[in-house]
Design a protein around this motif. Structure first.
Motif, PDB file in Angstrom:
ATOM      1  N   THR A 793      -0.895  -7.068  -0.564  1.00 29.67           N
ATOM      2  CA  THR A 793       0.522  -7.237  -0.235  1.00 29.67           C
ATOM      3  C   THR A 793       1.280  -5.933  -0.429  1.00 29.67           C
ATOM      4  O   THR A 793       2.058  -5.505   0.448  1.00 29.67           O
ATOM      5  CB  THR A 793       1.139  -8.342  -1.107  1.00 29.67           C
ATOM      6  OG1 THR A 793       0.475  -9.578  -0.860  1.00 29.67           O
ATOM      7  CG2 THR A 793       2.623  -8.499  -0.820  1.00 29.67           C
ATOM      8  N   TYR A 794       1.053  -5.272  -1.567  1.00 34.61           N
ATOM      9  CA  TYR A 794       1.786  -4.037  -1.843  1.00 34.61           C
ATOM     10  C   TYR A 794       1.362  -2.917  -0.895  1.00 34.61           C
ATOM     11  O   TYR A 794       2.201  -2.106  -0.465  1.00 34.61           O
ATOM     12  CB  TYR A 794       1.577  -3.621  -3.296  1.00 34.61           C
ATOM     13  CG  TYR A 794       2.266  -4.542  -4.266  1.00 34.61           C
ATOM     14  CD1 TYR A 794       3.645  -4.504  -4.422  1.00 34.61           C
ATOM     15  CD2 TYR A 794       1.556  -5.474  -5.009  1.00 34.61           C
ATOM     16  CE1 TYR A 794       4.294  -5.358  -5.298  1.00 34.61           C
ATOM     17  CE2 TYR A 794       2.186  -6.339  -5.888  1.00 34.61           C
ATOM     18  CZ  TYR A 794       3.560  -6.277  -6.028  1.00 34.61           C
ATOM     19  OH  TYR A 794       4.195  -7.136  -6.886  1.00 34.61           O
ATOM     20  N   ALA A 795       0.087  -2.880  -0.530  1.00 35.11           N
ATOM     21  CA  ALA A 795      -0.364  -1.868   0.422  1.00 35.11           C
ATOM     22  C   ALA A 795       0.275  -2.095   1.788  1.00 35.11           C
ATOM     23  O   ALA A 795       0.703  -1.145   2.459  1.00 35.11           O
ATOM     24  CB  ALA A 795      -1.886  -1.907   0.529  1.00 35.11           C
ATOM     25  N   THR A 796       0.358  -3.357   2.195  1.00 37.35           N
ATOM     26  CA  THR A 796       0.976  -3.678   3.482  1.00 37.35           C
ATOM     27  C   THR A 796       2.446  -3.286   3.502  1.00 37.35           C
ATOM     28  O   THR A 796       2.945  -2.722   4.486  1.00 37.35           O
ATOM     29  CB  THR A 796       0.831  -5.188   3.775  1.00 37.35           C
ATOM     30  OG1 THR A 796      -0.549  -5.550   3.751  1.00 37.35           O
ATOM     31  CG2 THR A 796       1.431  -5.533   5.123  1.00 37.35           C
ATOM     32  N   VAL A 797       3.138  -3.582   2.399  1.00 38.50           N
ATOM     33  CA  VAL A 797       4.556  -3.209   2.298  1.00 38.50           C
ATOM     34  C   VAL A 797       4.712  -1.701   2.386  1.00 38.50           C
ATOM     35  O   VAL A 797       5.609  -1.185   3.085  1.00 38.50           O
ATOM     36  CB  VAL A 797       5.150  -3.748   0.983  1.00 38.50           C
ATOM     37  CG1 VAL A 797       6.517  -3.120   0.704  1.00 38.50           C
ATOM     38  CG2 VAL A 797       5.269  -5.258   1.029  1.00 38.50           C
ATOM     39  N   ALA A 798       3.845  -0.958   1.680  1.00 39.47           N
ATOM     40  CA  ALA A 798       3.934   0.507   1.689  1.00 39.47           C
ATOM     41  C   ALA A 798       3.724   1.059   3.097  1.00 39.47           C
ATOM     42  O   ALA A 798       4.472   1.939   3.557  1.00 39.47           O
ATOM     43  CB  ALA A 798       2.905   1.093   0.718  1.00 39.47           C
ATOM     44  N   VAL A 799       2.722   0.536   3.796  1.00 35.82           N
ATOM     45  CA  VAL A 799       2.454   1.018   5.152  1.00 35.82           C
ATOM     46  C   VAL A 799       3.606   0.665   6.090  1.00 35.82           C
ATOM     47  O   VAL A 799       4.065   1.508   6.877  1.00 35.82           O
ATOM     48  CB  VAL A 799       1.134   0.415   5.671  1.00 35.82           C
ATOM     49  CG1 VAL A 799       0.953   0.719   7.153  1.00 35.82           C
ATOM     50  CG2 VAL A 799      -0.046   0.947   4.881  1.00 35.82           C
ATOM     51  N   LEU A 800       4.098  -0.573   6.005  1.00 38.20           N
ATOM     52  CA  LEU A 800       5.185  -1.007   6.880  1.00 38.20           C
ATOM     53  C   LEU A 800       6.425  -0.159   6.669  1.00 38.20           C
ATOM     54  O   LEU A 800       7.031   0.335   7.627  1.00 38.20           O
ATOM     55  CB  LEU A 800       5.503  -2.486   6.615  1.00 38.20           C
ATOM     56  CG  LEU A 800       6.704  -3.071   7.375  1.00 38.20           C
ATOM     57  CD1 LEU A 800       6.463  -3.024   8.872  1.00 38.20           C
ATOM     58  CD2 LEU A 800       6.981  -4.503   6.923  1.00 38.20           C
TER      59      LEU A 800
END
Length: 828
Positions: A793-800
């Motif tokens: 979840t945190y990786a997805t948020v960072a990329v987005l």
């Protein structure tokens, strides 16, 4: 006063001249205030406003507890309630209530099922509620034979009697009896949490030898009013002592105690964390909106450096400049607040369609005085916030340097740039917080949707029928009712498009009416005390029910038509019960009884005619989610309707599996019911998929709103980054022109701008991720199937957010590469 009016007029003229800035600022602020006001209206109605009864702070619930049996809170038995009412010295009054489904026959209408609140006669005087017509119940109407009175809710009166004033004294045909209408309750009066919504009220009364009037049936909700000066702690202590006295007097009460809870605490239940999380999230949206407007205000302040310098040179201090900027910001806050209230009114209508059906509704969700005060307060705070940053910047500038620069553009106070960058970093961090929270709730909702419920919900139609062997089958009682079920299933199974059907007392996910019963395994070492006898869930069903819902057989067999009244008693249990009571043995063939071991009963309670039958376990099925999709299954015993004996009856739920759309079969199935029983109303008609969606409504509500807030925060953060970088490019036009004139390539300028914006986004992203790990702690109670520190979840948020930030920086960067050095240097 003259200077204030002058500043207001000046600010209004400035905003009128710069229509684009005004429109963007007002719209941004309106979105933030509107979202906050809409969510606050829900929080205010559920968490802040008092229950609309007289002195609600003195009202408490009194519950039974069976801690040794793993039951922390339970309804109370009627004899216990009467003992509590007589023996206590801490309450002004004590009443009890429960709910009952009633079949009504109204002239000119189809058979109707109504929800009744069955209450002690003193209930409404305890709550301080008066009827708008007639009277409430009299004390003597608690006596059986004098109990046939009914109170109507305002909506039921309007819907079915047209609001006629002469309704008093009319008879209401209910079941097999006539009840006299004695009063009509006020419009909008909630009955505690209004779950379920009550149509009418009946007096709580018991017939002689009524099985529900025993110490073994714990189903009453007990409410009391504390005496003046009595605190809840004292009431808790005294009620525990009374429960101990009753236990010593009546052995069947072994292990029973009490728990006293305020009415507000009980009614709000577990919705408080979810609502507070949403309120916090929407507050972040408002802060991000304010940060964006503050950046716009800083840009305006930079353009007005000459004006501020002249004012300061003429003696205007920091306070005077702050006052001017406050008054200039006031129209933005006023218009933004007014538009926000308008958006909130639309938002509340949208929220009404999304709010879970099990959210307490004892106050209407509306824009009332409290909500308007809240909106005014955040508008004023916004005014202060918007004016503070530009005022501090304006008062710190070097007056002589600013006046010396004259009209030359591009000069910016160093502190203004740092402040603007800090604001962007903060809004990126807040956007990360919201995106991370939304991501966790989205994964939670996905996990809930893909959790195996233990049955098949597709192509399954459900409906409820309220049947009573004593009322609806006065000559045959249970035998006639069981024959009705057989005939109904046979007729429905023969319909085109129907695969099979069955009847039960409760559906999975808590739809219907289940109840707990004592559980005794014959041949196992019996408990030594009544309070150690386990309690399990008990459910009646016809042979067709378990195949209809596609229950999974793990061992043994399902019920058959051979499991009749004259056949040996049989039962099916779920895997949860096997794990608890048969961990190392095969349960098939074991004998059980839904009753305590006989040796633990008091001698006067040993009446063989009241004993439920001994049953042999013939099958084991997989666990089905019987309360909520995210909770473990209760140990459950299923028994055939045909072998019912002193074990309760309850609501009858009819389940029908179809080959096509289940909702298309409603009229056919209803016709078959009415062909056999014309006066039986059919209620709560829904597909099982609709019920499954309803059970997920709370999770969906939180997930949707937080996702909307996160998306709004992401857009605002992107706008903020874009605005800062665009302004930075405009301020550095001459510098860029010099670089290009000295041989710098456009890609060098592009990289310079992208790196500048990337640094701001990276700082904000880092701070946001660190903050998210801390804030996610408060989300743990709302999560299921995902960790609060889920790395994906945190990786997805960072990329987005990284991609969005890069896109927001790219447009100003491209503009910078197109700067013409000659034009840029012409102003030198």
């Amino acid at each position: 006063m003259q200077s204030i009016l002058q500043d207001l007029r000046f600010g209004a003229r400035a905003l009128a001249r710069n229509k684009a800035f005004t429109a963007v600022a007002v719209l941004t602020l309106a979105l933030g205030i509107g979202a906050n006001t809409a969510i606050f209206s829900v929080v205010n109605a559920v968490l802040l406003e008092s229950v609309p009864y007289k002195d609600p702070g003195k009202l408490v619930f009194v519950w039974s507890t069976m801690i040794s049996q793993g039951v922390p809170i339970s309804g109370s038995a009627a004899p216990d309630f009467r003992e509590w009412r007589t023996r206590n010295h801490v309450f002004e009054g004590m009443v009890a209530y429960t709910y009952e489904n009633c079949n009504l026959a109204l002239p000119g209408e189809d058979p109707l099922r109504a929800q009744a609140g069955v209450v002690s006669p003193e209930t409404f005087s305890l709550l301080g509620v008066r009827p708008i017509l007639g009277r409430t119940f009299l004390p003597e109407e608690e006596q059986w034979g004098r109990h046939r009175s009914v109170l109507l809710s305002y909506s039921f009166w309007q819907t079915h009697f047209g609001g006629q004033q002469n309704v008093l004294g009319r008879n209401l045909h209910m079941g097999s009896a006539e009840y006299a209408i004695v009063g009509v309750m006020p419009k909008g009066m909630p009955f505690f949490d209004d779950l379920p919504r009550v149509d009418l009220w009946l007096p709580l009364s018991y017939a002689p030898k009524d099985g529900m009037n025993t110490r073994g049936n714990h189903y009453l909700n007990v409410v009391a009013r504390l005496k003046p000066g009595v605190r809840i702690e004292r009431a808790t202590t005294e009620m525990a002592a009374i429960a101990k006295q009753i236990e010593q007097q009546f052995p069947e009460n072994k292990g029973l105690s009490t728990r006293v809870v305020t009415v507000r605490e009980q009614l709000v239940g577990d919705v408080r964390p979810a609502l507070l999380i949403l309120l916090g999230a929407v507050a972040f949206v408002l802060l991000i909106a304010c940060v964006n407007i503050a950046n716009l205000m800083l840009a305006r302040a930079t353009a007005r450096q000459q004006e501020f310098a002249v004012r300061s040179a003429m003696g205007a201090g920091r306070g005077r400049l702050l006052t001017q900027l406050l008054l200039e910001s006031l129209p933005i806050a006023i218009f933004g607040g007014a538009a926000g209230i308008l958006i909130a009114s639309w938002g509340i209508r949208l929220l009404e369609s999304l709010i879970p059906s099990d959210l307490p509704r004892f106050n209407p969700i509306a824009i009332n005085t409290s909500v308007l005060v809240f909106s005014a307060a955040i508008s004023l705070l916004t005014t202060l916030f918007l004016a503070l940053a530009p005022a501090l910047f304006a008062s710190k500038g070097d007056i002589q340097e600013t006046l010396r620069e004259g009209g030359r553009g591009g000069m910016e106070h160093r502190g203004s740039g740092r402040l603007r960058n800090l604001l962007v970093v903060s809004e990126v961090a807040m956007a990360v917080l919201l995106l991370a929270g939304a991501g966790l709730l989205i994964k939670t909702f996905g996990a809930l949707r893909h959790t195996d419920p233990g049955f098949s919900a597709d192509h399954l139609l459900t409906m409820q029928m309220q049947l009573s062997p004593e009322t609806d089958f006065p000559n045959g009682h249970e035998d006639a009712a069981i024959q009705f079920y057989r005939n109904l299933s046979a007729r429905v199974d023969a319909l085109p498009g129907v695969k099979n059907s069955g009847i039960t007392t409760t559906l999975p996910l808590g739809f219907g009416m289940g109840w707990g019963k004592y559980f005794d395994v014959l041949g196992h070492t019996p408990p030594t005390s009544l309070d150690n006898v386990p309690d399990v869930r008990f459910q009646l069903s016809t042979p067709g029910y378990l195949p209809t819902i596609a229950a999974r057989l793990r061992d043994g067999r399902l019920f058959s038509e051979g499991d009749s009244q004259s056949a040996p008693g049989v039962a099916i249990v779920n895997e949860a019960l096997v794990r608890q009571f048969f961990p190392n043995e095969n349960p098939i063939g074991k004998s059980i009884r839904m009753f305590p071991p006989l040796q633990l009963l008091a001698p006067d309670a040993r009446k063989p005619e009241t004993y439920p039958p001994v049953r042999t376990i013939v099958g084991v099925i997989a666990d089905m989610k019987d309360k909520a999709i995210n909770r473990p299954s209760f140990p459950t015993v299923y028994a055939p309707y045909a072998q019912y004996h002193n074990e309760g009856w309850g609501i009858n739920v009819f389940a029908v599996r179809t080959s096509g759309d289940p909702l298309a079969a409603i009229s056919m199935v209803r016709d078959q019911i009415h062909a056999l029983m014309p006066n039986i109303p059919v209620a709560e008609v829904a597909s099982m998929e609709q019920l499954l969606a309803r059970s997920l409504s709370r999770a969906r509500f939180s997930m949707l709103l937080l996702s909307v807030f996160a998306a709004l925060a992401l857009v605002l953060a992107a706008v903020g980054i874009y605005g800062v970088m665009a302004y930075a490019v405009a301020q550095r036009t001459r510098e860029i022109g010099v670089r290009l004139a000295l041989g710098a390539q456009p890609r060098d300028v592009l990289n310079m701008v992208l790196v500048g914006g990337g640094k701001l986004a990276a700082f904000g992203l880092a701070l946001g991720l660190i903050g998210s790990l801390g804030v996610s702690y408060f989300l743990r109670s709302q999560l299921y199937g995902v960790s609060s520190s889920d790395p994906l979840t945190y990786a997805t948020v960072a990329v987005l957010l990284g991609v969005v930030a890069l896109a927001a920086c790219y447009l100003p960067a491209r503009r910078a590469t197109r700067v013409d050095p000659l034009i840029a240097l012409r102003y030198e």
